[in-house]
Design a protein around this motif. Structure first.
Motif, mmCIF file in Angstrom:
data_model
loop_
_atom_site.group_PDB
_atom_site.id
_atom_site.type_symbol
_atom_site.label_atom_id
_atom_site.label_comp_id
_atom_site.label_asym_id
_atom_site.label_seq_id
_atom_site.Cartn_x
_atom_site.Cartn_y
_atom_site.Cartn_z
ATOM 1 N N GLY A 59 0.771 -1.130 0.069
ATOM 2 C CA GLY A 59 0.015 0.050 -0.096
ATOM 3 C C GLY A 59 0.769 1.306 -0.036
ATOM 4 O O GLY A 59 0.223 2.483 -0.106
ATOM 5 N N GLU A 96 -8.526 7.369 -1.704
ATOM 6 C CA GLU A 96 -9.393 7.216 -0.528
ATOM 7 C C GLU A 96 -10.904 7.412 -1.025
ATOM 8 O O GLU A 96 -11.699 6.523 -0.499
ATOM 9 C CB GLU A 96 -9.106 8.042 0.559
ATOM 10 C CG GLU A 96 -7.895 7.798 1.243
ATOM 11 C CD GLU A 96 -7.619 8.791 2.398
ATOM 12 O OE1 GLU A 96 -8.389 9.717 2.670
ATOM 13 O OE2 GLU A 96 -6.416 8.772 2.918
ATOM 14 N N ARG A 113 -4.083 -1.494 -0.899
ATOM 15 C CA ARG A 113 -5.112 -0.560 -0.162
ATOM 16 C C ARG A 113 -6.465 -1.019 -0.571
ATOM 17 O O ARG A 113 -7.305 -0.319 -0.671
ATOM 18 C CB ARG A 113 -5.124 0.941 -0.384
ATOM 19 C CG ARG A 113 -3.631 1.513 -0.151
ATOM 20 C CD ARG A 113 -3.747 2.874 -0.415
ATOM 21 N NE ARG A 113 -2.299 3.458 -0.161
ATOM 22 C CZ ARG A 113 -1.888 4.947 -0.645
ATOM 23 N NH1 ARG A 113 -2.872 5.657 -0.711
ATOM 24 N NH2 ARG A 113 -0.588 5.243 -0.357
#
Length: 219
Positions: A59, A96, A113
């Motif tokens: 990640g 995100e 991630r």
């Protein structure tokens, strides 16, 4: 052929601020601007980037990566450096948002991630890869271009009031900024993948350095 303009720092900052509060894909658009100005790669190359070109399995960003030959505009691999903390921060914020929107996620949250490492790094608002337009010249040569992403770059500059601003301007600005820092023509050539040193020289010459910037450095 007229060279694209050099976009100054204050204009870039303004474009980023406008992009951050405009449209439904503001996180992505800010990241796109940062990548264009921070790496000098083309819209076609950006559209072909994979999550694994930016992220390691754990990640973490690949600070030193490579633009793979199969996606490079000239078919030759070259360095792709995610060294700028600002560029990484913009991409991370976008990823995100993308994960929250469930665009290209997997069932392995510990790897990449939770994103599909073989999915494009940047996707449309619907979570799909950017499409490419196929063109055939009169001589029969076939080319593909990501016109939708090119148009996004044009729009992001237009909404910020930057005349003639586009992805080509971002690419030239990247080269000129390196030249202003005293970086060698050879290094700039390596980073942007231009075929000849003379082509790089033509790209960076005629730099419209403002007189105020010159005078400010006198004492």
């Amino acid at each position: 052929m007229t060279k694209p303009p050099v976009i100054e720092d204050n204009q870039i900052r303004h474009a980023l601020k406008v992009a951050a509060v405009t449209g439904q894909n503001s996180n992505r658009d800010v990241a796109l601007l940062m990548v264009a100005y921070g790496t000098g790669i083309t819209p076609n190359e950006i559209a072909k980037l994979l999550v694994s070109d930016y992220l390691q399995v754990n990640g973490r960003p690949r600070v030193e990566s490579a633009l793979r030959a199969e996606i490079a505009f000239n078919g030759k691999a070259r360095p792709l450096l995610w060294a700028s903390t600002k560029v990484r921060a913009a991409i991370d914020q976008y990823l995100e948002h993308r994960h929250a929107a469930r665009h290209g996620i997997t069932t392995s949250p510990a790897a990449y991630r939770g994103l599909d490492h073989q999915s494009p790094l940047f996707v449309t608002g619907e979570g799909e890869p950017f499409a490419f337009t196929r063109r055939v010249t009169a001589a029969g040569a076939v080319s593909y271009s990501c016109e939708s992403l090119t148009e996004i770059f044009r729009r992001l500059h237009q909404q910020a009031g930057i005349a003639n601003g586009n992805a080509s301007a971002a690419r030239r600005t990247f080269a000129v900024m390196l030249h202003r820092q005293g970086r060698s023509i050879k290094l700039i050539q390596e980073l942007i993948g231009v075929s000849s040193l003379s082509a790089v020289k033509r790209l960076v010459e005629g730099d419209p350095v403002r007189l105020s910037a010159i005078v400010a450095g006198v004492i």
